[in-house]
Design an enzyme around this catalytic site. Structure first.
Site, PDB file in Angstrom:
ATOM      1  CB  CYS A 163      -5.992  10.304   6.862  1.00 54.60           C
ATOM      2  SG  CYS A 163      -5.362   8.972   7.968  1.00 54.60           S
ATOM      3  CG  HIS A 172      -0.265  11.142   6.767  1.00 50.23           C
ATOM      4  ND1 HIS A 172      -1.157  12.136   6.685  1.00 50.23           N
ATOM      5  CD2 HIS A 172      -0.911   9.927   7.052  1.00 50.23           C
ATOM      6  CE1 HIS A 172      -2.383  11.549   6.815  1.00 50.23           C
ATOM      7  NE2 HIS A 172      -2.042  10.301   7.171  1.00 50.23           N
ATOM      8  CD  GLU A 173       0.775   6.683   6.473  1.00 53.56           C
ATOM      9  OE1 GLU A 173       0.118   6.148   7.374  1.00 53.56           O
ATOM     10  OE2 GLU A 173       0.092   6.840   5.333  1.00 53.56           O
ATOM     11  CG  HIS A 229      -1.602   7.295  11.355  1.00 55.56           C
ATOM     12  ND1 HIS A 229      -2.778   7.557  11.740  1.00 55.56           N
ATOM     13  CD2 HIS A 229      -1.459   7.146   9.891  1.00 55.56           C
ATOM     14  CE1 HIS A 229      -3.464   7.940  10.730  1.00 55.56           C
ATOM     15  NE2 HIS A 229      -2.742   7.937   9.614  1.00 55.56           N
TER      16      HIS A 229
END
Length: 177
Positions: free
Chosen positions: A98, A140-141, A144
């Site tokens: 990341c 993954h994004e 966030h």
């Protein structure tokens, strides 16, 4: 070099859910998207909280590079207010890094496919299925946007490795590039 720095682990914005975007065509939202595209660098995706913006927008841009040599190529895709609608029952573990957690890799389980609804850069509703590595990037994004980082997804601390060790042991390249 981009003027806005990428925030790193420890910055509180990475641990708070991002706010929905009311108007994707707002000039400030469009400027944020341009900033995100400029910051992709060696990454394959980036989320607004990584630029200190609590907004629900991410960019997915898979392509082979030093960090992900086997990544498939795709044009950058803007996802505004994304929501996972469905996901595969099977989870697959693979290594992730990341931009906000430099120097560290984790062996992270993710769903093998996901279906996502989102608004595109023009504010038009979209629905798309993502598979394999691209599904991993999207998950993954989207984490966030929910105040999570990949470290929250590893099964054990033994599933963490420094970037130089990962390059040597997993990629077989030896040393840091």
């Amino acid at each position: 070099m981009p003027a806005i720095p990428i925030v790193h682990l420890g910055n509180p914005i990475l641990r708070h859910p991002a706010q929905a975007i009311a108007d994707p065509l707002d000039p400030q939202v469009q400027a944020l998207i341009a900033d995100l595209l400029e910051h992709l660098g060696p990454g394959v995706g980036i989320a607004a909280p990584q630029l200190s913006q609590s907004q629900r927008v991410v960019i997915i841009a898979s392509r082979p590079n030093d960090r992900y040599p086997q990544a498939p190529s795709m044009d950058p895709l803007v996802l505004i207010n994304p929501q996972i609608l469905d996901r595969g029952a099977t989870q697959v573990q693979d290594w992730e890094g990341c931009l906000s957690v430099p120097g560290l890799r984790g062996f992270v389980p993710r769903h093998s496919w996901i279906e996502v609804s989102f608004l595109d850069r023009q504010g038009q509703p979209q629905r798309q299925r993502f598979e394999d590595f691209v599904a991993r990037i999207v998950q993954h994004e989207l984490d966030h946007l929910d105040g999570l980082v990949f470290l929250d997804r590893v099964n054990a601390t033994t599933d963490l490795m420094t970037e130089p060790e990962w390059r040597s042991r997993i990629l077989g390249l030896g040393g840091e590039k």
